[in-house]
Structure formats: structure tokens, C-alpha cells
Design a protein around this motif. Structure first.
Motif, PDB file in Angstrom:
ATOM      1  N   TRP A   1       0.840  -1.187   0.000  1.00 44.43           N
ATOM      2  CA  TRP A   1       0.000   0.000   0.000  1.00 44.43           C
ATOM      3  C   TRP A   1       0.880   1.245   0.000  1.00 44.43           C
ATOM      4  CZ3 TRP A   1      -5.262  -0.175  -0.372  1.00 44.43           C
ATOM      5  CH2 TRP A   1      -5.984   0.997  -0.140  1.00 44.43           C
ATOM      6  N   SER A   2       0.403   2.292  -0.628  1.00 41.68           N
ATOM      7  CA  SER A   2       1.150   3.549  -0.596  1.00 41.68           C
ATOM      8  C   SER A   2       1.258   4.055   0.841  1.00 41.68           C
ATOM      9  CB  SER A   2       0.443   4.609  -1.454  1.00 41.68           C
ATOM     10  OG  SER A   2       0.990   5.883  -1.214  1.00 41.68           O
ATOM     11  N   PRO A   3       2.445   4.499   1.269  1.00 40.49           N
ATOM     12  CA  PRO A   3       2.612   4.974   2.649  1.00 40.49           C
ATOM     13  C   PRO A   3       1.970   6.328   2.920  1.00 40.49           C
ATOM     14  CG  PRO A   3       4.639   5.266   1.423  1.00 40.49           C
ATOM     15  CD  PRO A   3       3.710   4.507   0.521  1.00 40.49           C
ATOM     16  N   VAL A   4       1.381   6.948   1.911  1.00 38.16           N
ATOM     17  CA  VAL A   4       0.744   8.243   2.113  1.00 38.16           C
ATOM     18  C   VAL A   4      -0.514   8.055   2.965  1.00 38.16           C
ATOM     19  CG1 VAL A   4      -0.379  10.217   0.992  1.00 38.16           C
ATOM     20  CG2 VAL A   4       1.607   9.114  -0.078  1.00 38.16           C
TER      21      VAL A   4
ATOM     22  N   THR B   1      -7.083   4.881   5.100  1.00 37.50           N
ATOM     23  CA  THR B   1      -6.194   4.209   6.052  1.00 37.50           C
ATOM     24  C   THR B   1      -6.348   4.820   7.437  1.00 37.50           C
ATOM     25  OG1 THR B   1      -4.327   5.671   5.527  1.00 37.50           O
ATOM     26  CG2 THR B   1      -4.532   3.640   4.251  1.00 37.50           C
TER      27      THR B   1
ATOM     28  N   ASN C   1       2.424   0.546   5.190  1.00 36.71           N
ATOM     29  CA  ASN C   1       3.013  -0.056   3.991  1.00 36.71           C
ATOM     30  C   ASN C   1       2.171  -1.208   3.445  1.00 36.71           C
ATOM     31  OD1 ASN C   1       5.318   1.632   3.927  1.00 36.71           O
ATOM     32  ND2 ASN C   1       6.269   0.401   5.542  1.00 36.71           N
ATOM     33  N   TYR C   2       1.313  -1.749   4.289  1.00 39.20           N
ATOM     34  CA  TYR C   2       0.422  -2.837   3.875  1.00 39.20           C
ATOM     35  C   TYR C   2      -0.979  -2.549   4.401  1.00 39.20           C
ATOM     36  CZ  TYR C   2       4.522  -5.502   2.494  1.00 39.20           C
ATOM     37  OH  TYR C   2       5.674  -5.903   1.861  1.00 39.20           O
TER      38      TYR C   2
ATOM     39  N   SER D   1      -0.114   6.163   8.236  1.00 37.94           N
ATOM     40  CA  SER D   1       0.835   5.849   7.177  1.00 37.94           C
ATOM     41  C   SER D   1       1.227   4.389   7.324  1.00 37.94           C
ATOM     42  CB  SER D   1       2.078   6.742   7.282  1.00 37.94           C
ATOM     43  OG  SER D   1       3.031   6.384   6.301  1.00 37.94           O
TER      44      SER D   1
END
Length: 348
Positions: free
Chosen positions: A113-116, A121, A127-128, A125
Motif C-alpha cells: 500500500w502507498s505509505p501516504v 487508512t 506499507n500494507y 501511514s
């Protein structure tokens, strides 16, 4: 449907947080197993669990709720099952083509996943992330497509589609037919040709191929004009007169949306293998229709050889506006090439 579902959940959790809540127990009988990021610690429960919880609150003097971290369970049975939000047939635009084509893993998929940090989300922030829907099953099929193209660089997109569809499985890990989330039996309007089987798709045995001319014939069968076809081809194209029936489009599945009396459906298969082989047909019965395949044995002498067969349908009972299902499977010593069949008998 899934997006609307998650949006409602999101708004409820935000409202609880804004009201000073530190956690939420959300009753969602329809999709209690479909997860996503909440803004506060949350748990999803169904109707039975909700009734048990309400009884506990009523009878306990000082009720306490504790939300534990999620746990991954491996080897769940039965699996796969069709998600409640999965798109269902029949196909509205081209009803002689069964949709969906295929089903693939798409519920609670853990993926990069985008860390933005975004609203989806919960402002974190990461990563998955865990997500569900077509947006998660599509990458699985895309990856299988890329793998097949690497093994068979000369295959057309239609050949790859065929390999994926004709090798799919319609049974789960308990060796029973795939079922829906509500425990009813699934059918080709739920899973298409079945659940994707990447290993089998590498060596499908036979493929149903088609090219641009076949697609033009299909569009013509639905009344495409010369101007519309020119928008696609860039040059004037004229339809055959009479046009090729849409149910004869060389697709890996077989559909007849408006059966009015007897008719024949044609398909052409291409042999993908080594040396001579013989394929035998197995036609699954269709309610209200007598069906036969000719020839019922296909003899191939070399790879790349093409053979055409036909299925004769003789209806004897109207299906009252609904579709009846069956299948045709071609088998040799090491391959099983299956095509689902869906027919709607309007009149006999």
C-alpha cells in the motif's frame, strides 16, 4: 456496493470518535467478514453475536467490552465462497456472453500500500493494508495473465483468457460445489467459469481463440452501425448479411439468452500440446433442453491444429425468463477443458 458499504461504516466510526468514543462494535450481518481501516479500534459482528451481546448488556450489572487484535486463520473450510458483494450475472449488454468470466481471491487481501496517509487508512501511514473487492481480485488475475504470457509469449489475449477460464475449478476445498456467502449453491452468474487455477492454466490442452474480425462480427450481431465500427477500426467496415449470431462468438463459455426453438451453437478449439491426442466430450444436462455435441470426439494430430464442433439444442420446456445451466467438458488423458453453458428458453 462495496464502496457504499465501507463509506457507511467509515461515517459511523467517525461519528463515534467525534462523540468521545474509544471503540466501536458494529453490527453488520451482510458483510461482517469484510474488513477495512477504522479510525478507532473496532469489531464487526453478525446478528447472532449481536443478540448474545445485547442479552449480556441487559443481564450484566457492569458490562465490559474488550477488543482483541485480529488473528489470521489458515486452512478455513469451505473455501472459496462467493462474497455477498461480488458482481452477478446475467450480462445486460451482451447477454449471450456469460458474466462474470472468472472469480479470484478478493476478500480481506493483505497487499502492499502507498505509505501516504489518507482517509481510507484512517489517517495512518502504512506499507500494507487489507482491502476487498474487484480491486483486489483483479491484480490476482493480472498476475496470472503476466505469468502465462511469459510462458507462452505468442499467445493472444483471447488465448490467455481461454486458458484461465477453461481450467478454473467449480469445487471448494471440501470437494463440494462452490457456494455463496448465504450457503446457497453458486452458479456461472456468480463465479463465471469458476475459481482461477493458475497451475492448470499454464497447460490448458485446448484454447478458444478469436481475433478482431470475430469481435466485429459480435458487434454486428448487436446492430453496430458502419459509423460505430469505423470509430473502432479507423476504416469503413460492413457487417455480414445476415450477421453471425452472437452466441457463435468463439468465447470459452457458451450462452444463449433468447432461445426460441431449436438451434445450433458452433465453437472452434485449437490444440495446444505435443503429438497426436484424442479428446472426448462430456455434456452436462440442462433442464428443459435436450443437447448433443457433434462430433463428440476430437482427434488431433499436431499442436496448433484447429477443429470445429457444434452443440445442438432442442428445448422442450420454457425456462420462464430465467437461465438454466450446464457445461461441456473436453477431456483427454491429462486435460479437462470446461465451458459453462447458460440458456434462457423463451419458447419451444
Amino acid at each position: 456496493m462495496l464502496e457504499a458499504l465501507t463509506d457507511v461504516r467509515k461515517e459511523k466510526a467517525i461519528a463515534v470518535k467525534e462523540g468521545g468514543g474509544v471503540g466501536i462494535i458494529l453490527i453488520d450481518p451482510v458483510a461482517k467478514y469484510v474488513l477495512f481501516q477504522f479510525v478507532i479500534p473496532s469489531v464487526l459482528i453478525g446478528k447472532a453475536e449481536a443478540e448474545e451481546l445485547q442479552m449480556y448488556i441487559k443481564t450484566e450489572k457492569n458490562p465490559i467490552a474488550r477488543i482483541y487484535l485480529i488473528v489470521t486463520n489458515v486452512g478455513t473450510k469451505p473455501a472459496p465462497t462467493m462474497a455477498i458483494f461480488s458482481s452477478k450475472g446475467p450480462n445486460i449488454i451482451t447477454p449471450d456472453i456469460i458474466k462474470p468470466d472468472i472469480t479470484a481471491p478478493g476478500v480481506n487481501i493483505l497487499a502492499a500500500w502507498s505509505p501516504v496517509a489518507i482517509e481510507n487508512t484512517a489517517g495512518n501511514s502504512i506499507n500494507y493494508n487489507i482491502a476487498s473487492g474487484t480491486s483486489m481480485s483483479c491484480p490476482h488475475v493480472s498476475a496470472v495473465t503476466a505469468l502465462l504470457k511469459s510462458v507462452h509469449p505468442n499467445w493472444s489475449p483471447a488465448a490467455i483468457k481461454s486458458a484461465i477460464m477453461t481450467t478454473a475449478t467449480t469445487t471448494d476445498n471440501t470437494r463440494h460445489f462452490i457456494r455463496n456467502d448465504d450457503s446457497t449453491n453458486a452458479n456461472p452468474f456468480d463465479y463465471g467459469s469458476g475459481h482461477i487455477n493458475p497451475a492448470a492454466a499454464v497447460d490448458p490442452g485446448l484454447i478458444y481463440d478469436f481475433d478482431t474480425n470475430n469481435v466485429i462480427d459480435l458487434l454486428c450481431s448487436y446492430g453496430a452501425s458502419v459509423a460505430q465500427l469505423k470509430n473502432l477500426t479507423g476504416t469503413p467496415v460492413h457487417c455480414k448479411n445476415p450477421p453471425t449470431p452472437s452466441y457463435n462468438f468463439n468465447y470459452p463459455s457458451i450462452g444463449v439468452a433468447n432461445m426460441t426453438g431449436s438451434l445450433s451453437v458452433y465453437r472452434t478449439v485449437t490444440y495446444i500440446g505435443e503429438g497426436p491426442t484424442i479428446y472426448y466430450s462430456n455434456l452436462e444436462a440442462i433442464a428443459g433442453v435436450k443437447a448433443s455435441v457433434y462430433p463428440d470426439i476430437l482427434r488431433f494430430s499436431k499442436s496448433g491444429e484447429k477443429m470445429t464442433y457444434r452443440i445442438d439444442f432442442v428445448p422442450y420446456k420454457s425456462s420462464n425468463g430465467s437461465f438454466e445451466f450446464g457445461s461441456l467438458t473436453w477431456r483427454n488423458d491429462g486435460h479437462s477443458v470446461r465451458s459453462p453453458i447458460a440458456v434462457n428458453v423463451v419458447s419451444v
